[in-house]
Design a protein around this motif. Structure first.
Motif, PDB file in Angstrom:
ATOM      1  N   ALA A 143      46.733  43.148  47.907  1.00 30.64           N
ATOM      2  CA  ALA A 143      46.362  42.197  46.861  1.00 30.64           C
ATOM      3  C   ALA A 143      44.922  42.387  46.390  1.00 30.64           C
ATOM      4  CB  ALA A 143      46.556  40.771  47.366  1.00 30.64           C
ATOM      5  N   LEU A 144      44.093  43.052  47.213  1.00 36.01           N
ATOM      6  CA  LEU A 144      42.687  43.226  46.864  1.00 36.01           C
ATOM      7  C   LEU A 144      42.401  44.546  46.148  1.00 36.01           C
ATOM      8  CD1 LEU A 144      40.910  41.858  50.084  1.00 36.01           C
ATOM      9  CD2 LEU A 144      41.394  40.672  47.937  1.00 36.01           C
ATOM     10  N   ILE A 145      43.418  45.375  45.942  1.00 30.73           N
ATOM     11  CA  ILE A 145      43.181  46.662  45.281  1.00 30.73           C
ATOM     12  C   ILE A 145      42.622  46.479  43.866  1.00 30.73           C
ATOM     13  CG2 ILE A 145      44.266  48.770  44.416  1.00 30.73           C
ATOM     14  CD1 ILE A 145      46.176  48.666  46.771  1.00 30.73           C
TER      15      ILE A 145
ATOM     16  N   VAL B  70      38.966  47.955  42.425  1.00 27.28           N
ATOM     17  CA  VAL B  70      38.795  48.750  41.208  1.00 27.28           C
ATOM     18  C   VAL B  70      37.803  48.086  40.264  1.00 27.28           C
ATOM     19  CG1 VAL B  70      39.969  49.634  39.157  1.00 27.28           C
ATOM     20  CG2 VAL B  70      41.081  49.789  41.391  1.00 27.28           C
ATOM     21  N   GLU B  71      37.860  46.764  40.165  1.00 30.59           N
ATOM     22  CA  GLU B  71      36.927  46.033  39.309  1.00 30.59           C
ATOM     23  C   GLU B  71      35.488  46.200  39.793  1.00 30.59           C
ATOM     24  OE1 GLU B  71      36.041  41.446  37.818  1.00 30.59           O
ATOM     25  OE2 GLU B  71      37.870  41.914  38.938  1.00 30.59           O
TER      26      GLU B  71
ATOM     27  N   VAL C 236      42.297  54.289  48.555  1.00 32.05           N
ATOM     28  CA  VAL C 236      42.643  53.122  49.352  1.00 32.05           C
ATOM     29  C   VAL C 236      43.787  53.489  50.288  1.00 32.05           C
ATOM     30  CG1 VAL C 236      43.499  50.752  49.318  1.00 32.05           C
ATOM     31  CG2 VAL C 236      41.907  51.529  47.543  1.00 32.05           C
ATOM     32  N   VAL C 237      43.586  53.271  51.577  1.00 34.13           N
ATOM     33  CA  VAL C 237      44.644  53.496  52.558  1.00 34.13           C
ATOM     34  C   VAL C 237      45.391  52.187  52.746  1.00 34.13           C
ATOM     35  CG1 VAL C 237      45.212  54.261  54.886  1.00 34.13           C
ATOM     36  CG2 VAL C 237      43.226  55.220  53.712  1.00 34.13           C
ATOM     37  N   VAL C 238      46.685  52.205  52.446  1.00 35.38           N
ATOM     38  CA  VAL C 238      47.510  51.002  52.530  1.00 35.38           C
ATOM     39  C   VAL C 238      48.500  51.150  53.675  1.00 35.38           C
ATOM     40  CG1 VAL C 238      49.169  49.532  51.345  1.00 35.38           C
ATOM     41  CG2 VAL C 238      47.264  50.527  50.079  1.00 35.38           C
TER      42      VAL C 238
ATOM     43  N   ASP D 248      55.429  43.378  48.814  1.00 35.65           N
ATOM     44  CA  ASP D 248      55.514  42.634  47.556  1.00 35.65           C
ATOM     45  C   ASP D 248      54.150  42.533  46.891  1.00 35.65           C
ATOM     46  OD1 ASP D 248      58.215  42.293  47.950  1.00 35.65           O
ATOM     47  OD2 ASP D 248      58.033  40.278  48.797  1.00 35.65           O
ATOM     48  N   ALA D 249      53.085  42.323  47.696  1.00 37.69           N
ATOM     49  CA  ALA D 249      51.734  42.245  47.154  1.00 37.69           C
ATOM     50  C   ALA D 249      51.316  43.589  46.557  1.00 37.69           C
ATOM     51  CB  ALA D 249      50.754  41.813  48.245  1.00 37.69           C
ATOM     52  N   LEU D 250      51.704  44.693  47.196  1.00 40.33           N
ATOM     53  CA  LEU D 250      51.382  46.019  46.678  1.00 40.33           C
ATOM     54  C   LEU D 250      52.064  46.255  45.345  1.00 40.33           C
ATOM     55  CD1 LEU D 250      50.126  48.812  46.940  1.00 40.33           C
ATOM     56  CD2 LEU D 250      52.113  49.500  48.296  1.00 40.33           C
ATOM     57  N   ARG D 251      53.317  45.863  45.253  1.00 41.46           N
ATOM     58  CA  ARG D 251      54.053  46.041  44.002  1.00 41.46           C
ATOM     59  C   ARG D 251      53.391  45.262  42.863  1.00 41.46           C
ATOM     60  NH1 ARG D 251      60.134  45.370  44.956  1.00 41.46           N
ATOM     61  NH2 ARG D 251      59.384  43.345  45.687  1.00 41.46           N
ATOM     62  N   GLU D 252      52.963  44.037  43.151  1.00 37.25           N
ATOM     63  CA  GLU D 252      52.284  43.230  42.136  1.00 37.25           C
ATOM     64  C   GLU D 252      50.948  43.853  41.745  1.00 37.25           C
ATOM     65  OE1 GLU D 252      51.947  39.343  43.765  1.00 37.25           O
ATOM     66  OE2 GLU D 252      54.120  38.978  43.821  1.00 37.25           O
ATOM     67  N   SER D 253      50.218  44.402  42.725  1.00 31.29           N
ATOM     68  CA  SER D 253      48.931  45.025  42.437  1.00 31.29           C
ATOM     69  C   SER D 253      49.100  46.259  41.568  1.00 31.29           C
ATOM     70  CB  SER D 253      48.218  45.399  43.745  1.00 31.29           C
ATOM     71  OG  SER D 253      47.846  44.236  44.460  1.00 31.29           O
TER      72      SER D 253
END
Length: 315
Positions: free
Chosen positions: A66-68, A72-73, A87-89, A98-103
């Motif tokens: 969720a912080l990716i 980037v910002e 970024v290593v996830v 699910d959070a990765l997909r949203e990001s």
């Protein structure tokens, strides 16, 4: 304007990301290049990340998905000081996935150029690695290592399908993995398309990271020629024998033409990497000779090409 907003690198040290803007202030923000490293536990994510770090990338390990976009910002506010972020996830649960997909959807909507590198490995290789360090798989719970591997593989199936680059580390050591990462990410200019041409032997199994598979077993086998048997497809006499056989040169010509068509489509779809697996029975003669010629043809067409002979020397 606020000076010196900080974040942390993968070792926990504070790193300045430059200045941040207060409401009403404007500045041109260069969006950093982003690579997301994921894959199977034990497949070499840390090694891949360290390689990018050595190449000058700003690497963040185990960042919550969720912080990716926030990362980037922050990079965009760094006035060019953080131009490339890796970024290593570590996806260990459905909520994280699910959070990765949203990001990823958020990044796409903002026009961020991002690539996903997926580290793959066979079950046997992963079991050996976990047993060698005497550590449990993070998802095995009260079960066996193989149970954890199966759960993680199922969880990551969709992410693997979306990956821009899949690297199978089953038969790679640390130095070979670093060489693969260097081949893909070293250099200042990003080529339109990078190809890995890999020879292999069918008796050792198909390469799991292959995008395209070519079968050379229709060509007579130099193994049955006593004076050629000890040599490999790198030998001029073996290569000459292979391409003197009916259909061999014609196959090379026509498959090269087909690859030109496929490469055009890959570029159009934004796919930057392709692994072409060329197989024969043992991966020693025919596939090696064909891989070398095919790689040379691709290179002459402007495709940056790496040749790997996976099974040569295993017999």
């Amino acid at each position: 304007m606020t000076e010196h907003e900080t974040t942390h690198d993968r070792d926990g040290a504070q790193v300045s990301t430059g200045t941040t803007m207060e409401p009403g202030e404007t500045a041109e923000a260069a969006i950093p290049e982003l690579v997301i490293i994921s894959g199977m536990s034990g497949a070499g994510r840390s090694t891949a990340a360290k390689c990018l770090e050595d190449l000058g990338w700003f690497v963040v390990d185990n960042l919550p998905p969720a912080l990716i976009p926030t990362m980037v910002e922050l990079g965009a506010r760094s006035q060019g000081n953080v131009a490339r972020i890796a970024v290593v996830v570590d996806v260990r649960g459905r909520q994280f996935f699910d959070a990765l997909r949203e990001s990823l959807a958020d990044l796409d909507s903002k026009g961020v150029t991002r690539r996903i590198v997926f580290l793959e490995s066979s079950d046997d290789a992963l079991v050996r690695r976990f047993e060698s360090v005497r550590r449990p798989h993070p998802l095995q719970g009260d079960g066996r290592i193989t149970d954890g591997i199966a759960a993680e593989r199922d969880l990551l199936r969709e992410l693997r399908g979306d990956a821009d680059l899949v690297i199978d580390t089953s038969s790679l050591n640390v130095h070979e993995l670093r060489a693969k990462m260097d081949a893909q990410f070293a250099g200042d200019e990003e080529p339109e398309l990078r190809a890995t041409v890999m020879s292999f032997g069918y008796k050792y199994g198909l390469p799991v990271d292959a995008d395209l598979v070519v079968d050379c077993r229709f060509i007579p086998n130099p193994h049955w020629v006593p004076e050629l048997r000890p040599f490999t497809g790198l030998n001029e006499e073996v290569s000459g024998y292979v391409f003197s056989q009916p259909g061999a040169k014609e196959f090379l010509d026509r498959y090269t033409e087909l690859l030109q068509l496929i490469a055009t489509g890959y570029r159009r779809e934004g796919k930057r990497y392709v692994t072409i697996a060329v197989g024969c029975t043992g991966g020693k003669h025919r596939s090696v000779a064909m891989s070398e010629k095919l790689a040379a043809r691709l290179a002459s067409e402007g495709v940056e090409t790496v040749v790997v002979h996976r099974d040569m020397g295993r017999e």
